[in-house]
Motif scaffolding. Structure first.
Motif, mmCIF file in Angstrom:
data_model
loop_
_atom_site.group_PDB
_atom_site.id
_atom_site.type_symbol
_atom_site.label_atom_id
_atom_site.label_comp_id
_atom_site.label_asym_id
_atom_site.label_seq_id
_atom_site.Cartn_x
_atom_site.Cartn_y
_atom_site.Cartn_z
ATOM 1 N N LEU A 1 0.841 -1.185 0.000
ATOM 2 C CA LEU A 1 0.000 0.000 0.000
ATOM 3 C C LEU A 1 0.877 1.235 0.000
ATOM 4 N N ASP A 2 0.412 2.291 -0.644
ATOM 5 C CA ASP A 2 1.119 3.567 -0.604
ATOM 6 C C ASP A 2 0.723 4.306 0.673
ATOM 7 N N ILE A 3 1.705 4.714 1.445
ATOM 8 C CA ILE A 3 1.499 5.476 2.672
ATOM 9 C C ILE A 3 2.172 6.836 2.484
ATOM 10 N N LYS A 4 1.453 7.893 2.835
ATOM 11 C CA LYS A 4 1.999 9.248 2.714
ATOM 12 C C LYS A 4 2.318 9.776 4.102
ATOM 13 N N CYS A 5 3.552 10.150 4.324
ATOM 14 C CA CYS A 5 3.981 10.690 5.610
ATOM 15 C C CYS A 5 3.271 12.030 5.846
ATOM 16 N N PRO A 6 2.611 12.188 6.987
ATOM 17 C CA PRO A 6 1.947 13.466 7.262
ATOM 18 C C PRO A 6 2.938 14.600 7.542
ATOM 19 N N GLY A 7 4.186 14.245 7.836
ATOM 20 C CA GLY A 7 5.196 15.262 8.115
ATOM 21 C C GLY A 7 5.851 15.819 6.865
ATOM 22 N N CYS A 8 6.485 14.956 6.111
ATOM 23 C CA CYS A 8 7.251 15.413 4.938
ATOM 24 C C CYS A 8 6.539 15.107 3.615
ATOM 25 N N GLU A 9 5.416 14.393 3.663
ATOM 26 C CA GLU A 9 4.608 14.026 2.500
ATOM 27 C C GLU A 9 5.292 13.023 1.571
ATOM 28 N N HIS A 10 6.341 12.387 2.042
ATOM 29 C CA HIS A 10 6.997 11.327 1.273
ATOM 30 C C HIS A 10 6.042 10.133 1.181
ATOM 31 N N VAL A 11 5.931 9.552 -0.006
ATOM 32 C CA VAL A 11 5.086 8.376 -0.208
ATOM 33 C C VAL A 11 5.985 7.146 -0.230
ATOM 34 N N PHE A 12 5.623 6.163 0.601
ATOM 35 C CA PHE A 12 6.406 4.923 0.652
ATOM 36 C C PHE A 12 5.468 3.728 0.714
ATOM 37 N N LYS A 13 6.016 2.551 0.519
ATOM 38 C CA LYS A 13 5.232 1.311 0.486
ATOM 39 C C LYS A 13 5.209 0.660 1.867
ATOM 40 N N LEU A 14 4.029 0.085 2.197
ATOM 41 C CA LEU A 14 3.856 -0.657 3.440
ATOM 42 C C LEU A 14 3.035 -1.890 3.104
ATOM 43 N N SER A 15 3.398 -3.029 3.654
ATOM 44 C CA SER A 15 2.650 -4.247 3.353
ATOM 45 C C SER A 15 1.259 -4.174 3.972
ATOM 46 N N PHE A 16 0.320 -4.853 3.335
ATOM 47 C CA PHE A 16 -1.050 -4.913 3.833
ATOM 48 C C PHE A 16 -1.062 -5.499 5.241
ATOM 49 N N SER A 17 -0.240 -6.522 5.479
ATOM 50 C CA SER A 17 -0.151 -7.136 6.813
ATOM 51 C C SER A 17 0.221 -6.107 7.865
ATOM 52 N N ASP A 18 1.203 -5.273 7.555
ATOM 53 C CA ASP A 18 1.619 -4.240 8.503
ATOM 54 C C ASP A 18 0.522 -3.198 8.704
ATOM 55 N N ALA A 19 -0.174 -2.847 7.631
ATOM 56 C CA ALA A 19 -1.227 -1.835 7.718
ATOM 57 C C ALA A 19 -2.411 -2.317 8.551
ATOM 58 N N LEU A 20 -2.617 -3.633 8.637
ATOM 59 C CA LEU A 20 -3.715 -4.175 9.444
ATOM 60 C C LEU A 20 -3.475 -4.001 10.942
ATOM 61 N N GLN A 21 -2.255 -3.773 11.338
ATOM 62 C CA GLN A 21 -1.894 -3.700 12.759
ATOM 63 C C GLN A 21 -2.129 -2.299 13.299
ATOM 64 N N GLU A 22 -3.373 -2.046 13.715
ATOM 65 C CA GLU A 22 -3.737 -0.727 14.230
ATOM 66 C C GLU A 22 -2.925 -0.416 15.489
ATOM 67 N N GLY A 23 -2.505 0.833 15.595
ATOM 68 C CA GLY A 23 -1.729 1.272 16.747
ATOM 69 C C GLY A 23 -0.229 1.090 16.575
ATOM 70 N N ARG A 24 0.152 0.400 15.523
ATOM 71 C CA ARG A 24 1.580 0.188 15.255
ATOM 72 C C ARG A 24 2.201 1.485 14.728
ATOM 73 N N PHE A 25 3.445 1.695 15.060
ATOM 74 C CA PHE A 25 4.196 2.838 14.541
ATOM 75 C C PHE A 25 5.138 2.353 13.453
ATOM 76 N N VAL A 26 5.158 3.075 12.334
ATOM 77 C CA VAL A 26 6.096 2.766 11.254
ATOM 78 C C VAL A 26 6.929 4.020 10.985
ATOM 79 N N PRO A 27 8.219 3.849 10.761
ATOM 80 C CA PRO A 27 9.056 5.022 10.497
ATOM 81 C C PRO A 27 8.976 5.455 9.040
ATOM 82 N N CYS A 28 8.923 6.753 8.828
ATOM 83 C CA CYS A 28 9.015 7.282 7.468
ATOM 84 C C CYS A 28 10.461 7.100 7.008
ATOM 85 N N PRO A 29 10.674 6.495 5.851
ATOM 86 C CA PRO A 29 12.036 6.287 5.382
ATOM 87 C C PRO A 29 12.744 7.579 4.965
ATOM 88 N N SER A 30 11.976 8.654 4.801
ATOM 89 C CA SER A 30 12.571 9.915 4.382
ATOM 90 C C SER A 30 12.964 10.795 5.565
#
Length: 90
Positions: free
Chosen positions: A25-54
């Motif tokens: 899935l395409d995820i857009k960072c709310p801080g820098c607006e960088h768009v990066f990929k995240l697996s559907f499995s990871d996106a299902l995990q509500e409350g999880r934190f993912v780092p923006c690669p940018s």
């Protein structure tokens, strides 16, 4: 006439992850607006934190009510589909 027999020996249960887990899935960072990929499995995990690669900001995955209902409805449909498959050939 050919008679087919279906074995009901599922090793793994069907789930959203088993169908879509590797999809990206395409995820857009709310801080820098960088768009990066995240697996559907990871996106299902509500409350999880993912780092923006940018910008390296931590982005919390929060599901709104529509997303929660959609996930629940999809999981229910998958369970009903699995039940139907187990009944197939009986």
């Amino acid at each position: 006439m050919i008679k087919l027999k279906f074995k009901n020996n599922f090793k793994d249960q069907l789930s959203l992850e088993s169908f879509f887990g590797d999809q990206k899935l395409d995820i857009k960072c709310p801080g820098c607006e960088h768009v990066f990929k995240l697996s559907f499995s990871d996106a299902l995990q509500e409350g999880r934190f993912v780092p923006c690669p940018s910008c390296n900001s931590d982005i919390e995955l929060i599901h709104d009510d529509v997303t929660k209902k959609t996930i629940a409805d999809a999981e229910k449909a998958i369970k009903e589909f699995e039940k139907a498959l187990k009944q197939f050939g009986k």
